[in-house]
Enzyme design. Structure first.
Site, short mmCIF file in Angstrom:
data_model
loop_
_atom_site.label_atom_id
_atom_site.label_comp_id
_atom_site.label_asym_id
_atom_site.label_seq_id
_atom_site.Cartn_x
_atom_site.Cartn_y
_atom_site.Cartn_z
CE LYS A 17 -0.33 0.23 4.89
NZ LYS A 17 -0.42 1.33 5.78
CB THR A 18 4.00 2.26 1.67
OG1 THR A 18 3.48 1.86 2.94
CG2 THR A 18 4.75 3.56 1.84
CG ASP A 44 -0.83 4.89 5.18
OD1 ASP A 44 -1.54 3.95 4.78
OD2 ASP A 44 0.35 4.76 5.55
CD GLU A 45 -1.84 2.07 8.88
OE1 GLU A 45 -2.86 1.34 8.83
OE2 GLU A 45 -0.69 1.63 9.05
NE ARG A 104 1.96 -6.76 10.92
CZ ARG A 104 1.59 -6.04 9.88
NH1 ARG A 104 2.33 -5.07 9.43
NH2 ARG A 104 0.44 -6.29 9.26
CD GLN A 138 -3.06 -4.55 8.82
OE1 GLN A 138 -2.10 -4.17 9.44
NE2 GLN A 138 -3.06 -4.68 7.50
#
Length: 751
Positions: free
Chosen positions: A46-47, A232-233, A621, A263
DNA sequence: TAATATTACCTTTTT
DNA sequence: GGTAATATTA
């Protein structure tokens, strides 16, 4: 003209920006005007999409760099995004605003504070400062802090703000005695904060919303300035942040949000998943792109993650996949207690680093509660595994650092009452609670600033002559410092502050190790200030703010997150919450027990789905190796108790798991006693009571995991027990293992 | 007022 | 077990 199909100058560059992207990623990057929702599964790049999209907008001429506002939640994420965008577009990236919600708001407010009745030099209060203010307001309202804790009232106020309710709104709909008390404290809190020209973290968002709602000209100006918004997020946004985006997006609605509902783990901080779940409804005509291909983890780890999260009901359907191959099974280890767990983790880390060539900075251990790190740290020290702990007590929360910052805050903002109370008697200068509260009530009644009152303590009613003298001396020192605040660099000023106020002297006088550590922390803070001074000079822009104001604004929004290092050879320990957004070759999730993870309180409050999302975050992770451990017995706040393995362990399909049930090898007990332990994981059903209580014979003998002391080898730990009363001991001093005859060796259990 | 004993209390916490 | 806020006393 030789070129039949003329290629515009940037065509090459544009093509490069979408190269190597998968189809949905590419769709997101190339999206034009209008709202765009990117549902980005863990590790789906996504980044990359976000940064390429920014570069794409600039390269295609759709956006001028200065029209871009890209928002993240952490400074670290902002920094990373800035770097990556710069790599793509070069120096023009400096014209963009790439920062956190809070920094962006602080900057907007700095320029417009006066329209809301604050001073330009308003102070930002962190949670601790804000809590002090809540306490003071409670005292003033004579609220019994035993009946209602300051924390709970602070939380209620914060919750109200995040729902964009001011104290009047709150008062209008209060329905219990608690809420009535809150509403009174809230109203006083609001007043005292404005008087102190201070804003807490919530205020930064809420006041910006106020600013845009109250002043159409300001709103329209910034709508034009920031034609392109990227967030973002997004799953972590609250109402205030949602409203802010809505106001900024205006008619154009060039709003791109990226997030993953699976998340969302910050509801306790008022994050509202509905923001992402209802984005398409809130922003009509939004294009939705789902990123489901994972570039991080093995197929096994992804299957585990998918299987766990599938137990949640409300979510956007998605299925992470990878073409990276199956990889190793998830290791689930059940240990005897938290010490055995820690030793197992330490041993596995040694094995991974020593035998399998894993790099230490690619190994992390996650836990539900910060308190869990202690046992682990002890063990890692003994095993000589270098580590760093993220979270817990943070640098900027240390008393001495907060004191130093409070001194600077008071110099920059003479109305800052909370900073005043922090520094007035630190170091000790014979000014006690009485004196302090008399000065504050006087400021409250006359409406003057604390600075002015403390400069003339003789006018404060009820102050004795000794108190007047002490306060006068303090005020004189501060006045001297303020004269210097203008000219000096921040580092110089800070140093003068710590000398002139006697802060350094009093620490030095203590002559303790602790005081020495505090001095070091303060030196480090001076170093941070020095760096700031240099950077500011380099940038050399024209600024209206004084260096001091700017430094304070920056430092208040700083956290330890920014200190996560991966260049050094350290393994990393952190809470699951802190792990979001990071990735490691090998990850351990420890304390997978009912009551610990999921936390008992979450179960009680019915927040199981969020706990499960936390598990999902933890699992995703891991890139190659995932370990999940639990202890049968664990001391929790003093008393030891038995725990069941976490339901999350059972939610990972058996075929993905390699079970390691570490039965206690007692050696003398005759038969093996590991049956029950292994059975604990075998079936899917409820564990029987018999499995829970492990009848243990008392410590007559050495057992695996016991800490021992040897007369000549020193401290060690029993790593195994063999027939014939032979024990294998790993000694801290040697690193290796040694076989000893338990009956003859000069070996004792450590206390 | 300050130093010391005692007791209550416990998640997570991007800013 | 460990902190942090009270109560106690010098």
């Amino acid at each position: 003209m030789e070129n039949l199909a003329p290629i515009s100058p940037g065509a090459d560059a544009i093509e490069r920006l979408v190269q190597g992207l998968n189809p949905p990623q590419r769709r997101a990057v190339e999206h034009g005007e209008g709202p765009l929702l990117v549902i980005a599964g863990a590790g789906s790049g996504k980044t990359r999409v976000l940064t390429r999209r920014i570069a794409f907008l600039v390269a295609t001429g759709q956006a001028h760099p200065s029209e871009i506002l890209a928002i993240t939640f952490t400074n670290k994420a902002a920094q990373e995004m800035r770097n990556r965008v710069e790599e793509l577009v070069g120096g023009v990236s400096r014209l963009m605003w790439v920062m956190t919600f809070h920094s962006a708001c602080a900057r907007l407010l700095r320029a417009n504070a006066e329209r809301l009745g604050y001073k330009r030099s308003f102070t930002i209060y962190d949670q601790a400062d804000s809590l002090r203010m809540v306490k003071r307001c409670m005292e003033e309202n004579e609220v019994d802090p035993k009946r209602f804790t300051p924390r709970s009232i602070q939380a209620a106020i914060s919750g109200a703000k995040n729902r964009l309710e001011d104290s009047t709104d709150y008062a209008a709909q209060q329905s219990s005695y608690f809420e009535q008390v809150v509403s009174e404290v809230y109203s006083l809190y609001e007043r005292r904060m404005v008087e102190a020209s201070a804003m807490d973290f919530d205020d930064l968002l809420v006041r910006t919303v106020n600013l845009f709602e109250l002043f159409a000209d300001v709103r329209e100006r910034y709508q034009r300035t920031f034609r392109w918004l990227l967030v973002d997020e997004y799953q972590d946004t609250n109402r205030a942040q949602y409203r802010l985006l809505q106001l900024l997006a205006g008619e154009a609605q060039n709003l791109t949000v990226v997030g993953d509902d699976a998340q969302s783990i910050y509801s306790f901080r008022s994050a509202d998943v509905r923001n992402i779940l209802e984005f398409e409804h809130d922003f009509q005509g939004a294009e939705v792109v789902k990123l489901e291909q994972n570039y991080r983890s093995t197929g096994t780890i992804l299957d585990a993650a998918n299987a766990v999260i599938a137990n949640n009901t409300e979510q956007k359907q998605k299925n992470l996949w990878t073409d990276a191959g199956r990889g190793e099974p998830v290791v689930v280890a059940e240990l005897d207690d938290e010490h055995a767990e820690a030793r197992y983790v330490a041993g596995e880390i040694e094995r991974l680093v020593g035998d399998e060539d894993y790099s230490r900075d690619e190994v992390a251990v996650f836990y539900r509660m910060n308190a869990q790190s202690r046992v682990l740290e002890d063990t890692l020290v003994r095993y000589e595994v270098p580590y760093q702990v993220i979270g817990g007590t943070k640098f900027y929360e240390r008393a001495e650092v907060k004191d130093a910052i409070a001194y600077l805050s008071l110099l920059a903002n003479p109305a800052d009452a909370i900073s005043f109370t922090r520094v007035i008697n630190s170091p000790r200068r014979g000014i006690g609670r009485q004196t302090e509260s008399r000065i504050l009530s006087h400021t409250n009644t006359t409406g003057e600033e604390v600075w002015d009152v403390m400069s003339r303590p003789d006018v404060v009613p009820g102050l004795g002559s000794a108190a007047v003298k002490a306060v006068t001396r303090f005020a004189a020192v501060m006045a001297g410092l303020r004269d210097r605040a203008e000219g000096d660099s921040v580092a110089e000023l800070l140093e003068s502050v710590l000398h002139d106020t006697g802060y350094f002297d009093s620490l030095e006088a203590e002559r303790t190790l602790e005081a020495e550590g505090r001095m070091e922390n303060l030196q480090e803070l001076i170093g941070v200030a020095g760096e700031f001074d240099i950077n500011r000079k380099v940038e050399g822009e024209e600024r209206e703010d004084t260096p001091l104001e700017e430094f304070l604004a920056q430092i208040r929004l700083f956290t330890e997150q920014d200190g996560i290092r991966d260049t050094e050879s350290l393994i990393t320990l952190m809470s699951l919450h802190n792990a979001k957004g990071l990735e490691y070759d090998a990850a351990f999730i420890i304390g997978c027990e009912e009551g610990v993870f999921p936390h008992a309180r979450s179960v009680e409050e019915g927040n199981l789905e969020e706990e499960r999302r936390l598990a999902y975050v933890g699992v995703t992770r891991a890139k190659q190796r995932l370990y999940m451990t639990c202890a049968r017995r664990r001391s929790l706040h003093g008393t030891s108790g038995w725990n069941l393995p976490s339901r999350f362990l059972r939610e990972v399909p058996d075929e993905l798991v390699d079970h390691k049930a570490m039965a206690i090898q007692t050696g003398w007990q005759g038969g093996r006693s590991d049956g029950a332990a292994i059975r604990g994981f075998g079936g899917r059903g409820e564990l029987r009571a018999a499995d829970r209580v492990q009848p243990q014979t008392p410590e007559a003998e050495f057992r695996v995991g016991d800490d021992v002391v040897h007369a000549s080898f020193g401290e060690g730990v029993i790593t195994s027990v063999e027939p014939g009363s032979v024990v294998v001991v790993r000694f801290a001093s040697e690193g290796g293992e040694r076989k000893l005859m338990a009956d003859y060796a000069p070996l004792k259990k450590a206390s």
